[in-house]
Design a protein around this motif. Structure first.
Motif, PDB file in Angstrom:
ATOM      1  N   VAL A 113      14.684 -20.149  33.461  1.00 47.10           N
ATOM      2  CA  VAL A 113      15.682 -21.144  33.077  1.00 47.10           C
ATOM      3  C   VAL A 113      15.269 -21.808  31.760  1.00 47.10           C
ATOM      4  CG1 VAL A 113      16.615 -23.414  33.678  1.00 47.10           C
ATOM      5  CG2 VAL A 113      16.571 -21.589  35.385  1.00 47.10           C
ATOM      6  N   SER A 114      13.990 -22.130  31.642  1.00 42.30           N
ATOM      7  CA  SER A 114      13.510 -22.811  30.440  1.00 42.30           C
ATOM      8  C   SER A 114      13.702 -21.949  29.188  1.00 42.30           C
ATOM      9  CB  SER A 114      12.019 -23.143  30.557  1.00 42.30           C
ATOM     10  OG  SER A 114      11.812 -23.883  31.722  1.00 42.30           O
ATOM     11  N   ARG A 115      13.562 -20.639  29.376  1.00 44.75           N
ATOM     12  CA  ARG A 115      13.748 -19.755  28.228  1.00 44.75           C
ATOM     13  C   ARG A 115      15.209 -19.749  27.770  1.00 44.75           C
ATOM     14  NH1 ARG A 115      10.247 -16.329  30.645  1.00 44.75           N
ATOM     15  NH2 ARG A 115      11.859 -15.028  31.561  1.00 44.75           N
ATOM     16  N   HIS A 116      16.130 -19.922  28.718  1.00 46.13           N
ATOM     17  CA  HIS A 116      17.533 -19.701  28.394  1.00 46.13           C
ATOM     18  C   HIS A 116      18.370 -20.972  28.292  1.00 46.13           C
ATOM     19  CE1 HIS A 116      17.175 -15.370  28.652  1.00 46.13           C
ATOM     20  NE2 HIS A 116      16.472 -15.520  29.759  1.00 46.13           N
ATOM     21  N   VAL A 117      17.884 -22.064  28.863  1.00 44.36           N
ATOM     22  CA  VAL A 117      18.682 -23.293  28.854  1.00 44.36           C
ATOM     23  C   VAL A 117      17.901 -24.361  28.102  1.00 44.36           C
ATOM     24  CG1 VAL A 117      19.781 -25.055  30.306  1.00 44.36           C
ATOM     25  CG2 VAL A 117      19.693 -22.687  31.076  1.00 44.36           C
ATOM     26  N   PRO A 118      18.537 -25.029  27.142  1.00 44.34           N
ATOM     27  CA  PRO A 118      17.786 -25.999  26.333  1.00 44.34           C
ATOM     28  C   PRO A 118      17.444 -27.295  27.072  1.00 44.34           C
ATOM     29  CG  PRO A 118      20.067 -25.878  25.606  1.00 44.34           C
ATOM     30  CD  PRO A 118      19.887 -24.802  26.609  1.00 44.34           C
ATOM     31  N   PHE A 119      18.074 -27.543  28.213  1.00 40.51           N
ATOM     32  CA  PHE A 119      17.712 -28.760  28.982  1.00 40.51           C
ATOM     33  C   PHE A 119      17.374 -28.361  30.413  1.00 40.51           C
ATOM     34  CE2 PHE A 119      22.194 -28.340  27.941  1.00 40.51           C
ATOM     35  CZ  PHE A 119      22.791 -28.160  29.182  1.00 40.51           C
ATOM     36  N   PRO A 120      16.247 -27.625  30.573  1.00 40.64           N
ATOM     37  CA  PRO A 120      15.920 -27.026  31.873  1.00 40.64           C
ATOM     38  C   PRO A 120      15.725 -28.038  32.996  1.00 40.64           C
ATOM     39  CG  PRO A 120      14.091 -26.791  30.329  1.00 40.64           C
ATOM     40  CD  PRO A 120      15.256 -27.251  29.533  1.00 40.64           C
ATOM     41  N   ALA A 121      15.146 -29.189  32.697  1.00 39.30           N
ATOM     42  CA  ALA A 121      14.877 -30.128  33.787  1.00 39.30           C
ATOM     43  C   ALA A 121      16.186 -30.694  34.333  1.00 39.30           C
ATOM     44  CB  ALA A 121      13.963 -31.246  33.296  1.00 39.30           C
ATOM     45  N   SER A 122      17.073 -31.095  33.408  1.00 38.97           N
ATOM     46  CA  SER A 122      18.368 -31.597  33.858  1.00 38.97           C
ATOM     47  C   SER A 122      19.100 -30.512  34.625  1.00 38.97           C
ATOM     48  CB  SER A 122      19.224 -32.029  32.663  1.00 38.97           C
ATOM     49  OG  SER A 122      18.511 -32.939  31.877  1.00 38.97           O
ATOM     50  N   TYR A 123      19.056 -29.306  34.076  1.00 35.62           N
ATOM     51  CA  TYR A 123      19.702 -28.165  34.725  1.00 35.62           C
ATOM     52  C   TYR A 123      19.163 -27.989  36.139  1.00 35.62           C
ATOM     53  CZ  TYR A 123      21.106 -23.278  35.491  1.00 35.62           C
ATOM     54  OH  TYR A 123      21.630 -22.128  35.999  1.00 35.62           O
ATOM     55  N   LYS A 217      18.534 -40.362  34.743  1.00 34.16           N
ATOM     56  CA  LYS A 217      18.924 -40.366  33.331  1.00 34.16           C
ATOM     57  C   LYS A 217      17.732 -40.244  32.378  1.00 34.16           C
ATOM     58  CE  LYS A 217      22.809 -39.763  34.204  1.00 34.16           C
ATOM     59  NZ  LYS A 217      23.531 -40.178  35.290  1.00 34.16           N
ATOM     60  N   ASP A 218      16.532 -40.687  32.825  1.00 35.90           N
ATOM     61  CA  ASP A 218      15.376 -40.548  31.931  1.00 35.90           C
ATOM     62  C   ASP A 218      15.042 -39.078  31.696  1.00 35.90           C
ATOM     63  OD1 ASP A 218      14.862 -40.507  34.608  1.00 35.90           O
ATOM     64  OD2 ASP A 218      12.786 -41.207  34.424  1.00 35.90           O
ATOM     65  N   VAL A 219      15.274 -38.247  32.711  1.00 43.58           N
ATOM     66  CA  VAL A 219      15.027 -36.804  32.553  1.00 43.58           C
ATOM     67  C   VAL A 219      15.915 -36.261  31.443  1.00 43.58           C
ATOM     68  CG1 VAL A 219      15.239 -34.549  33.676  1.00 43.58           C
ATOM     69  CG2 VAL A 219      14.363 -36.510  34.964  1.00 43.58           C
ATOM     70  N   LEU A 220      17.205 -36.608  31.519  1.00 46.49           N
ATOM     71  CA  LEU A 220      18.164 -36.129  30.526  1.00 46.49           C
ATOM     72  C   LEU A 220      17.798 -36.642  29.135  1.00 46.49           C
ATOM     73  CD1 LEU A 220      20.886 -34.761  29.818  1.00 46.49           C
ATOM     74  CD2 LEU A 220      21.984 -36.943  30.291  1.00 46.49           C
ATOM     75  N   ASN A 221      17.510 -37.951  29.039  1.00 47.80           N
ATOM     76  CA  ASN A 221      17.238 -38.533  27.725  1.00 47.80           C
ATOM     77  C   ASN A 221      15.985 -37.935  27.093  1.00 47.80           C
ATOM     78  OD1 ASN A 221      19.528 -40.061  27.814  1.00 47.80           O
ATOM     79  ND2 ASN A 221      18.518 -41.763  28.882  1.00 47.80           N
ATOM     80  N   ALA A 222      14.983 -37.636  27.908  1.00 47.64           N
ATOM     81  CA  ALA A 222      13.754 -37.041  27.371  1.00 47.64           C
ATOM     82  C   ALA A 222      14.072 -35.678  26.777  1.00 47.64           C
ATOM     83  CB  ALA A 222      12.709 -36.925  28.472  1.00 47.64           C
ATOM     84  N   GLU A 223      14.904 -34.928  27.455  1.00 45.29           N
ATOM     85  CA  GLU A 223      15.220 -33.594  26.949  1.00 45.29           C
ATOM     86  C   GLU A 223      16.035 -33.652  25.666  1.00 45.29           C
ATOM     87  OE1 GLU A 223      14.734 -30.426  30.326  1.00 45.29           O
ATOM     88  OE2 GLU A 223      16.649 -31.441  30.549  1.00 45.29           O
ATOM     89  N   ILE A 224      16.927 -34.639  25.588  1.00 46.95           N
ATOM     90  CA  ILE A 224      17.711 -34.780  24.354  1.00 46.95           C
ATOM     91  C   ILE A 224      16.790 -35.164  23.196  1.00 46.95           C
ATOM     92  CG2 ILE A 224      19.547 -36.121  23.249  1.00 46.95           C
ATOM     93  CD1 ILE A 224      20.956 -36.147  25.978  1.00 46.95           C
ATOM     94  N   GLU A 225      15.770 -35.989  23.484  1.00 47.13           N
ATOM     95  CA  GLU A 225      14.783 -36.335  22.452  1.00 47.13           C
ATOM     96  C   GLU A 225      14.148 -35.079  21.881  1.00 47.13           C
ATOM     97  OE1 GLU A 225      14.013 -39.132  20.778  1.00 47.13           O
ATOM     98  OE2 GLU A 225      15.810 -39.789  21.872  1.00 47.13           O
ATOM     99  N   HIS A 226      13.776 -34.136  22.779  1.00 47.21           N
ATOM    100  CA  HIS A 226      13.167 -32.878  22.330  1.00 47.21           C
ATOM    101  C   HIS A 226      14.080 -32.126  21.378  1.00 47.21           C
ATOM    102  CE1 HIS A 226       9.453 -32.764  24.430  1.00 47.21           C
ATOM    103  NE2 HIS A 226      10.011 -32.910  25.627  1.00 47.21           N
ATOM    104  N   MET A 227      15.373 -32.220  21.622  1.00 46.68           N
ATOM    105  CA  MET A 227      16.314 -31.480  20.776  1.00 46.68           C
ATOM    106  C   MET A 227      16.281 -31.995  19.345  1.00 46.68           C
ATOM    107  SD  MET A 227      19.541 -31.080  23.266  1.00 46.68           S
ATOM    108  CE  MET A 227      19.280 -30.485  24.924  1.00 46.68           C
ATOM    109  N   LYS A 228      16.015 -33.297  19.219  1.00 50.26           N
ATOM    110  CA  LYS A 228      15.948 -33.857  17.863  1.00 50.26           C
ATOM    111  C   LYS A 228      14.840 -33.176  17.058  1.00 50.26           C
ATOM    112  CE  LYS A 228      18.133 -38.169  19.201  1.00 50.26           C
ATOM    113  NZ  LYS A 228      17.921 -39.541  19.666  1.00 50.26           N
ATOM    114  N   ASP A 229      13.794 -32.753  17.784  1.00 50.18           N
ATOM    115  CA  ASP A 229      12.694 -32.055  17.108  1.00 50.18           C
ATOM    116  C   ASP A 229      13.132 -30.739  16.477  1.00 50.18           C
ATOM    117  OD1 ASP A 229      11.176 -34.066  18.055  1.00 50.18           O
ATOM    118  OD2 ASP A 229      10.228 -32.908  19.661  1.00 50.18           O
ATOM    119  N   LEU A 230      14.252 -30.207  16.953  1.00 53.33           N
ATOM    120  CA  LEU A 230      14.705 -28.919  16.414  1.00 53.33           C
ATOM    121  C   LEU A 230      15.443 -29.107  15.102  1.00 53.33           C
ATOM    122  CD1 LEU A 230      16.129 -27.238  19.643  1.00 53.33           C
ATOM    123  CD2 LEU A 230      13.807 -27.138  18.752  1.00 53.33           C
TER     124      LEU A 230
END
Lengths: 478, 809
Positions: A113-123, A217-230
């Motif tokens: 899942v982590s390889r294919h979905v950019p927000f694996p934890a939320s998923y 919601k903290d799980v989701l927000n953390a993953e969105i933070e990671h996206m900013k790194d991209l």
């Protein structure tokens, strides 16, 4: 019904009706061809093959990764000629795997899942429902940490590497699961992506309306933070149609645009008294509840039969309503909400009344006081392939209520679209089903804005399809 | 071994000196595999009146029969019991054996230790053997009380009624007519011809369908022995084998026999509606001829179309156009009363409507059509003159996809295989290839069933022509909004790969389903239907064209989905079976009708009130109760109703049934379920459970009655008085009763018993009522399993209570 200590899959096969029915699977392949997870994981997963393996060697299946990949969209069940409740079969085996400590498959599945979905934890929390498989929360959290650590880094590495190439700018409108997926897929390929979001927070429906008991919601927000790194640029509080238009984006140099604005407009109930105080739309209610500023009545009636209706009812109950009832105009059989969510809601105390439709909202002064209902019966199949509900003459009755939540469906708000973009009869954006391109070249769309209200997995599929066709489109362009 | 004494019974004991022979059949390993037949035979020898008891490998074989015949003579047997299969299978065989040896056939009794024992208790030899012994004990007890009976004969009307004018009905009518019998051929539509007339070619020979059918239709139309009643419906059927009275309504055509089919009326008609014959792909006028080859070849007016909102005829253009003045709007429906000896049911089938499978987009996407629509498109006489054009733009498609099993083998349609769709698709694919060899053709299938003569060759020919067969059904059909082409998405399950195939046209290979109004015909003729909804035959192997009701025969798709060849074969078989009856000219009626015991009768009239056949004359003034034997069906509900024991049902007497209950409850009554099953549905259902090897608990003892209406409350009470743990009363479903409506009485009686049990504070769950038809073996098996739980919950005290209470009455 909780199965008590059935320890061998063979025993399970005999006990579960669907397991019994599994023997009648003729392997038509409809489940696999309908499965969004199959597409998300680039054909890594095949439910039909897994079902066959359950018959051949159930013990082996307990250790398999594939067992943990099903994401509960029920598309297979809806089309299965044998009406196999495939997700339920997998759940029974997952529970057994948990009991027997065969968790290697789960770990493996999270890595996939982590390889294919950019927000694996939320998923994982939203789509895989680890709690239903009796997995311990802490265990899932640490498993997620292990699985996602590498993939986030890998995405970042690829994004940085790719940024060296000169690429065209892409705009993504809407930061729900479809938009986030497309944005990440494109960023990893080196495209400069800007995501526009009308709300102050990112995540779309995941952020706004998904109850917190389903997704912290903290799980989701953390993953969105990671996206900013991209390298993705996020512009919040920017509403399309008000702050920007498709034409303006093009002029700003965005060579491709992906519209993933979702379906946020609640359908109107056409009965008298809808404007009374205490009548509100489910999405509105869920949004306010997530923000922590919703009030709830004592006797809450939710009208509708989809997942949103069930979510709203469960949320109302959690917020302290004494009595929560869901009214659905067809029978349990036709109910679009996931069957297990319905039974969980019932277990929590939500009363679900079938074959009942609202007729009139009654009130005192301006407020809601009661609901006049009418009983329904089912007639012939209608164009949706379900039996059409027909009112039973003279069966009206009154239900007391001080809050009525309408959850009779959502549709996209498309007022911002330029007229070049075609719209379907159903009020969604018309796209090529495979490339997701709209009738306007360079403009793509996906997610609920195309499908109408659907699941997160289906939104991810749309995001992926759009990203790869945008890439193809822009490569042709450069 | 000591002789087990027959428990002192409160009911009759035989008076004459009874000599019973018992024969326990091994049926190879079918019975001996799970029942110790030798032990059962030894046990039988210990029963009262049994003078000889033997086990034998195949009792129904000639040496087995000879064994019985010689024993009857040697041991001077006057009763014979065979413990083997179901009486529904071999009772006639052994009755003949008895007759050959000079014994009245009503002195024969069977114990069903195969369908009701060895096959349903495959894994518990000990209990199965015990049960077989009990069943033999019951049979012997009943046999001792059997009486010789003489059968009456009734004459047979030498005329036949064929319902349905499709190819099966036409064939049956022609065969019967050629044999010399008068035939009424009733068809609901304006022309005979049925489905076959709509088809283009037939597989596997690729003959032109209408070219081979039209001559037969014409033959049927002018045969001196066939009276063609088109545009007509059967409304009522009364009577019994050999002596049916049918009412047929002949709807008006509004066109008289003066019509020469010149067609002058058609162009002037201003209304058009979809043409049913072309499945709506073309239109017809209000006055029309269904198709060029129609028989009878006359016009018909669809009068509904000529009416305005006030139901007044507002147009007379056709009347003015007709030179011969053959149009008459004043024609009225006619009711014909026909007397016939036999009936052939050839009512055909409907096709599955795929609109409910929304993912295939039928009716939503114009280029998704059904296989029946395709037949009309490829037919030279069809709306497109034989060009397969796709509906969206009238272009000949370059890529065509066939989707198999639409509505078949599916919980979302019908569970059965429709038999003809595979070959039909193969035929259709070859037809396309014949006209347009460049067409790319895909067939998406689950299994290709090319099982018949010449079928495999045709399948191979399709493969040779380059038709692509892909295993795996499309999950979805998506339309390209611009081109109206279709995307088919699915999994190629052999390659484990998804496919996404673009086709210009998709043809849904739709299945066959029972006629929507099958229930009407079922009720008219008291037929049975299988779970699939098709009419059930008397025996799936040995009497495949006989309906369970005497004198009625089945042909064509009414019985099950089948192709033209099988329909014609079955029609000829049905005609032959009907001819056999009519050639004999008379039929013997089973001696199971009631006799009045005058000294008990108070002339209360209750019996006459419940008789489904009005076969009891009750005259209060004249103090007269009389049975009309010819009209009696033999259900026995009169005897069950009589409070004064004044009616004796021959061969199913009270005494015989009491003796069976006695025997069944002699050992371990408190663990047993006594089940009363009607011969036609529930007993047959139990047989079906056996044939299907559905396993259920061994503690049930089935007593056969002709109808559940025969089950008098006193039988149930007696079973409880004898200490039985539970009682099951079972019959045909309400509305399906073989004896019209006798099972309504069953329902009433059981409800009364429940009330009584409540009043006596007995657990009323111990008495169960279940409607089980002949195909519902699983329903019977699960009912017994369910009742097993009730048996387990009944306390010894409760049993004692019911013994006392029920004995008191």
């Amino acid at each position: 019904m909780e199965s008590k200590a059935i320890e061998s899959p063979k025993e399970l096969q005999e006990q579960l009706l669907d397991m019994e029915k599994l023997k009648y699977c003729f392997e038509c392949g409809i489940c696999t061809a309908s499965c969004p997870v199959m597409e998300i994981t680039s054909n890594h997963y095949n439910p039909r093959v897994l079902l066959e393996q359950i018959l051949l060697d159930p013990d082996k299946v307990l250790k398999k990764e594939a067992l943990w990949l099903c994401a509960w969209c029920y598309r297979c069940y809806k089309r299965c000629p044998q009406r196999l409740k495939v997700p339920e079969i997998f759940l029974a085996l997952r529970k057994m795997a948990t009991r027997q400590g065969h968790l290697e498959g789960f770990n493996e599945a999270l890595r996939t899942v982590s390889r294919h979905v950019p927000f694996p934890a939320s998923y994982c929390w939203v789509c895989l429902h680890p709690e239903r498989s009796m997995l311990d929360r802490q265990f899932v959290e640490s498993a997620l940490q292990n699985a996602t650590r590498f993939s986030a880094k890998e995405r970042k590495r690829r994004a940085i590497l790719a940024q060296e190439a000169e690429r065209c700018k892409v705009a993504v409108i809407g930061s729900g699961p479809a938009g986030l997926t497309a944005a990440c897929e494109l960023a990893v390929e080196g495209f400069p992506v800007t995501v526009f979001e009308s709300m102050t927070k990112l995540g779309g429906m995941l952020q706004k309306c998904l109850p917190t008991y389903r997704l912290p919601k903290d799980v989701l927000n953390a993953e969105i933070e990671h996206m900013k790194d991209l390298g993705i640029e996020f512009r919040t509080s920017t509403t399309v149609g008000k702050d920007l238009t498709i034409g303006k984006l093009r002029r700003e140099g965005f060579k491709a645009i992906f519209i993933s604005t979702g379906a946020h407009k609640s359908r109107e109930l056409k009965v008298e008294g809808c404007n009374r105080e205490g009548v509100l739309h489910a999405l509105e209610f869920l949004k306010e509840a997530n923000l922590g500023n919703a009030n709830v009545g004592e006797k809450v009636v939710v009208i509708g039969g989809g997942n949103v209706a069930v979510d709203a009812a469960r949320t109302a109950l959690r917020m302290g309503a004494k009595d929560v009832a869901v009214l659905y105009r067809r029978s349990r059989e036709e109910m679009p909400a996931n069957p297990w969510e319905v039974s969980e809601a019932e277990a929590e105390g939500v009363k679900i009344h079938f074959l009942i439709s609202p007729k009139k909202i009654l009130g005192k002064n301006k407020r809601v006081a009661a609901l006049e209902c009418i009983k329904m019966s089912l007639g012939e199949l209608d164009e949706s392939g379900r039996r059409a509900p027909l009112p039973v003459e003279g069966s009206e009755f009154i239900m007391d209520s001080d809050m009525i939540i309408l959850a009779i469906g959502e549709m996209p708000n498309l007022t911002f679209l330029p007229k070049e973009i075609e719209i379907t009869e159903a009020g969604t954006i018309a796209v090529d089903p495979f490339t997701m391109e709209t009738s306007m070249p360079g403009v793509f769309a996906g997610g609920d804005v195309v499908l109408g209200p659907a699941t997160v997995v289906e939104a991810i599929v749309a995001g992926k399809r759009a990203a790869s066709s945008i890439e193809r489109y822009l490569e042709g362009e450069v | 071994m000591t002789k087990v004494q027959l428990q002192e019974t409160e009911h009759a004991t035989p008076t004459e000196s009874i000599r019973i022979g018992v024969y326990v059949c091994h049926c190879g390993l079918n019975i001996a595999g799970s029942v110790d037949c030798e032990a059962v035979a030894k046990f039988a020898a210990t029963l009262p009146y049994v003078v000889v008891s033997k086990d034998y490998r195949y009792t129904c074989s000639e040496p087995g029969q000879e064994l019985i015949r010689s024993d009857i003579k040697e041991y001077k047997l006057n009763r014979v019991v065979v413990a083997s299969c179901s009486p529904r299978l071999h009772e006639p065989t052994f009755r003949r054996v008895c007759e050959d040896a000079g014994l009245n056939k009503y002195l024969f009794e069977m114990a069903n230790i195969r369908e009701h024992c060895s096959w349903v208790h495959l894994h518990d030899r000990e209990s199965a053997t015990e049960k077989a012994e009990d069943l033999v004990r019951m049979a012997v007890a009943r046999a001792a009380l059997l009486e010789p009976e003489e059968e009456n004969t009734v004459p047979i009307t030498r005329k036949a009624l064929v319902i349905g004018g499709g190819v099966a009905g036409i064939q049956a009518a022609l065969d019967l007519a050629d044999t010399g019998y008068h035939v009424y051929l009733v068809e609901r539509d304006p022309s005979i011809g049925g489905r076959m007339a709509q088809l283009d070619k037939t597989f596997p020979t690729m003959d032109c369908s209408i070219c081979i059918l039209a001559p037969k239709m014409a033959d049927a139309g002018r045969h001196p022995n066939i009276e063609l009643l088109t545009n007509s419906e059967v409304q009522e059927v009364k009577g019994y084998i050999g002596n049916f009275k049918a009412k047929v309504m002949k709807k008006p055509r509004y066109v008289t026999d003066e019509c020469t089919a010149c067609g002058d009326c058609v162009p002037v008609c201003s209304v058009t509606v979809p043409n049913e014959f072309d499945v709506g792909l073309s239109t017809r006028h209000g006055i029309y001829i269904p198709f060029p080859q129609a028989v009878p070849s006359t016009y018909i007016v669809d009068r509904e179309l000529c009416l305005n909102k006030e139901n007044i005829i507002v147009c007379d253009k056709c009347i003015k156009a007709c030179e011969r003045q053959a149009i008459d709007f004043e024609m009225k429906p006619e009711i014909l009363e026909l007397e016939v000896g036999t009936i052939v049911v050839a009512t055909g089938a409907d096709v599955f409507d795929p609109a409910s499978l929304v993912e295939y987009g039928y009716t939503k996407f114009p280029n998704v059509i059904t296989s029946l629509e395709f037949e009309r498109l490829i037919n030279a006489g069809g709306p497109s003159g034989g060009h397969i054009i796709r509906p969206s733009d009238m272009k000949i498609p370059e890529t065509v996809a066939f989707i198999q099993c639409v509505g078949s083998r599916s919980e979302r349609g019908h569970l059965y295989c429709s038999n003809v769709c595979c070959m039909n698709t193969i035929k259709d694919s070859l037809l396309i290839k014949e006209h347009w060899p460049e067409t790319k053709i895909y067939v998406f299938y689950l299994d290709i069933r090319a099982y018949g003569k010449g079928f495999e060759d045709l399948y191979k020919r399709a493969k040779k022509e380059g038709v692509l067969f892909i295993r795996g059904l499309p999950a979805e059909v998506i339309e390209d909004r611009k081109t109206r082409n279709l995307w088919l998405i699915g999994e190629n399950t052999l390659q484990q790969e998804l496919y996404r195939i673009n086709a210009e046209m998709a043809i849904l290979s739709i299945g066959i389903e029972p006629r929507k109004d099958s229930a009407v015909i079922q009720r008219l003729l008291t037929l049975s239907r299988t779970q699939d909804g098709f009419f059930m035959e008397a025996h799936p192997k040995l009497r495949p064209v006989d309906a369970p009701t005497g004198g009625i025969f089945l042909a064509g798709c009414a019985e099950s989905p089948k192709d033209i060849k099988d329909s014609v074969t079955q029609a000829s078989a049905a005609a032959a079976r009907a001819s056999i009856l009519m050639a004999k000219g008379k039929v013997t009626v089973e001696a199971i009708t009631p006799r009045l015991i005058e000294e008990n009768c108070t002339v209360c009239g209750l019996c006459a009130r419940v008789c489904p056949y009005n076969a009891i004359i009750f005259d209060k003034e004249a103090k007269r109760v009389e049975f009309i034997e010819a009209a009696c069906g033999g259900c026995g509900t009169c005897a069950a109703e009589c409070p004064f024991d004044a009616i004796k049902m021959r061969h199913f007497t009270d005494e015989q049934i009491f003796a069976q209950i006695d025997a069944a409850t002699q050992l371990d009554a408190e663990k047993k379920i006594i089940a009363f099953c009607c011969n036609w549905c529930s007993y047959a259902g139990a047989d079906f459970a056996g044939v299907s090897r559905m396993q259920y608990p061994t503690n049930v003892r089935i007593i056969r009655t002709m109808c559940s209406g025969r089950v008098a409350p006193k039988f149930v009470e007696y079973a409880f008085a004898r200490g039985a743990a539970a009682v099951l009363v079972s019959g045909c479903h309400i509305g399906d009763c073989h004896y019209i409506n006798a099972n309504y009485q069953t329902l009433k009686r059981v409800e009364k018993l429940w009330k009584k049990m409540e009043r006596l504070e007995l657990n009323k769950d111990r008495l169960q009522l279940e409607w089980i038809n002949a195909s519902e073996g699983e329903r019977l098996a699960s009912k017994i399993r369910e009742m097993q739980a009730i048996v387990g919950s009944v306390s010894a005290e409760e049993i004692e209570n019911s013994k006392k209470m029920m004995r008191k009455g």
